[in-house]
Design a protein around this motif. Sequence first.
Motif, PDB file in Angstrom:
ATOM      1  N   SER A 183     -16.028  -0.062   5.419  1.00 34.14           N
ATOM      2  CA  SER A 183     -14.727   0.219   4.822  1.00 34.14           C
ATOM      3  C   SER A 183     -14.686   1.692   4.471  1.00 34.14           C
ATOM      4  CB  SER A 183     -14.591  -0.646   3.554  1.00 34.14           C
ATOM      5  OG  SER A 183     -13.357  -0.482   2.919  1.00 34.14           O
ATOM      6  N   HIS A 206      -9.109   3.145   2.730  1.00 32.47           N
ATOM      7  CA  HIS A 206      -8.729   2.989   1.309  1.00 32.47           C
ATOM      8  C   HIS A 206      -9.644   1.985   0.619  1.00 32.47           C
ATOM      9  CE1 HIS A 206      -5.188   5.517   1.379  1.00 32.47           C
ATOM     10  NE2 HIS A 206      -4.832   4.969   2.534  1.00 32.47           N
ATOM     11  N   ASN A 242     -10.123  -0.937   1.416  1.00 37.67           N
ATOM     12  CA  ASN A 242      -9.425  -2.229   1.393  1.00 37.67           C
ATOM     13  C   ASN A 242     -10.368  -3.381   1.732  1.00 37.67           C
ATOM     14  OD1 ASN A 242      -6.947  -0.904   0.942  1.00 37.67           O
ATOM     15  ND2 ASN A 242      -6.594  -0.629   3.133  1.00 37.67           N
ATOM     16  N   GLU A 296     -13.562  -3.428   1.549  1.00 38.30           N
ATOM     17  CA  GLU A 296     -14.584  -3.584   0.511  1.00 38.30           C
ATOM     18  C   GLU A 296     -14.073  -4.496  -0.607  1.00 38.30           C
ATOM     19  OE1 GLU A 296     -17.568  -0.509  -1.368  1.00 38.30           O
ATOM     20  OE2 GLU A 296     -15.623  -0.348  -2.380  1.00 38.30           O
ATOM     21  N   GLY A 353     -12.228  -2.616   8.392  1.00 34.61           N
ATOM     22  CA  GLY A 353     -10.850  -2.311   8.716  1.00 34.61           C
ATOM     23  C   GLY A 353     -10.707  -2.284  10.236  1.00 34.61           C
ATOM     24  N   ILE A 354      -9.463  -2.198  10.659  1.00 36.55           N
ATOM     25  CA  ILE A 354      -9.180  -2.062  12.096  1.00 36.55           C
ATOM     26  C   ILE A 354      -8.766  -0.616  12.345  1.00 36.55           C
ATOM     27  CG2 ILE A 354      -7.589  -2.729  13.940  1.00 36.55           C
ATOM     28  CD1 ILE A 354      -9.563  -4.965  13.301  1.00 36.55           C
ATOM     29  N   TRP A 403      -7.159  -0.419  16.921  1.00 40.17           N
ATOM     30  CA  TRP A 403      -7.169  -1.797  17.440  1.00 40.17           C
ATOM     31  C   TRP A 403      -8.567  -2.382  17.583  1.00 40.17           C
ATOM     32  CZ3 TRP A 403      -2.560  -2.674  16.186  1.00 40.17           C
ATOM     33  CH2 TRP A 403      -1.558  -1.729  16.431  1.00 40.17           C
ATOM     34  N   THR A 459      -9.199  -6.063   7.609  1.00 44.13           N
ATOM     35  CA  THR A 459      -7.906  -5.646   7.061  1.00 44.13           C
ATOM     36  C   THR A 459      -7.279  -4.690   8.065  1.00 44.13           C
ATOM     37  OG1 THR A 459      -8.771  -3.734   5.826  1.00 44.13           O
ATOM     38  CG2 THR A 459      -8.738  -5.867   4.678  1.00 44.13           C
ATOM     39  N   PHE A 493      -7.481  -9.491  16.841  1.00 42.19           N
ATOM     40  CA  PHE A 493      -8.489  -9.151  15.831  1.00 42.19           C
ATOM     41  C   PHE A 493      -9.470 -10.306  15.623  1.00 42.19           C
ATOM     42  CE2 PHE A 493      -5.028  -6.333  13.722  1.00 42.19           C
ATOM     43  CZ  PHE A 493      -5.204  -5.366  14.687  1.00 42.19           C
ATOM     44  N   ALA A 553      -3.168  -4.552   4.820  1.00 44.18           N
ATOM     45  CA  ALA A 553      -3.659  -3.748   3.707  1.00 44.18           C
ATOM     46  C   ALA A 553      -3.110  -2.330   3.822  1.00 44.18           C
ATOM     47  CB  ALA A 553      -5.185  -3.751   3.698  1.00 44.18           C
ATOM     48  N   PHE A 554      -3.224  -1.614   2.718  1.00 42.16           N
ATOM     49  CA  PHE A 554      -2.647  -0.264   2.609  1.00 42.16           C
ATOM     50  C   PHE A 554      -3.118   0.607   3.766  1.00 42.16           C
ATOM     51  CE2 PHE A 554      -2.366   3.823  -0.067  1.00 42.16           C
ATOM     52  CZ  PHE A 554      -1.024   3.990   0.238  1.00 42.16           C
ATOM     53  N   ASP A 555      -2.155   1.270   4.386  1.00 43.24           N
ATOM     54  CA  ASP A 555      -2.442   2.056   5.595  1.00 43.24           C
ATOM     55  C   ASP A 555      -1.614   3.330   5.547  1.00 43.24           C
ATOM     56  OD1 ASP A 555      -2.892   3.019   8.135  1.00 43.24           O
ATOM     57  OD2 ASP A 555      -1.910   1.355   9.180  1.00 43.24           O
ATOM     58  N   PHE A 571      -2.492   5.901   7.773  1.00 43.52           N
ATOM     59  CA  PHE A 571      -3.010   6.636   8.918  1.00 43.52           C
ATOM     60  C   PHE A 571      -1.888   7.376   9.653  1.00 43.52           C
ATOM     61  CE2 PHE A 571      -4.271   6.615  13.513  1.00 43.52           C
ATOM     62  CZ  PHE A 571      -5.147   7.686  13.405  1.00 43.52           C
TER      63      PHE A 571
END
Length: 149
Positions: free
Chosen positions: A9, A12, A14, A16, A52-53, A56, A82, A90, A113-115, A117
């Motif tokens: 992670s 952010h 997320n 974790e 996280g992803i 992709w 996330t 996924f 989750a918060f992104d 990017f």
Amino acid sequence: MKVLIVYKSYHHMNTEKIAQAMAEEIGADITSVENIGSYDAKSYDVIGFGSGIYAWQYHKALTNAIEGIDVIPGQKAFSFCTYGKKIDKFEKIMGELLKSKGFDVIGHFGREAFDTFGPLKLVGGINKGRPNEQDLEDAKKFIRDVVGS
Ligand SMILES: Cc1cc2nc3c(=O)[nH]c(=O)nc-3n(C[C@H](O)[C@H](O)[C@H](O)COP(=O)(O)O)c2cc1C
């Protein structure tokens, strides 16, 4: 049931948060993927892998660790991730990787989750405040269901 949760992670933290909620719920061991070498993976009944992803894909550090892991054939594993926006792939790509290593795959958990990017930063990001309390409750329920305690 002896359970190890392994995660990567960094955006952010997320993933974790999800990993920690799962671990606390059942008293599992938890480690960032960088420290997986400190754990005897074969001694666990169940191992959960998550990140996280990014573009992709799961984080390369996580997939590399899975590729290098020594598994007892039929050992149980689950995955979690996330992401900014869900696609079915996924669950599928991680399920295939775990099965190719000989794991018995017992579940998958994913959440928005918060992104922030790239250009998303310009609009303040998407999925603000996620994972939220409900997401963490869902993660706890998931692990109780798959691990059975
Ligand atoms: C470099 C980068 C690439 C990303 N690519 C994707 C993507 O392809 N699809 C997606 O749904 N989310 C994408 N995201 C969003 C993350 O998957 C999401 O914010 C995730 O919760 C980050 O997890 P972490 O905070 O645990 O690192 C990307 C984020 C970053 C930083």
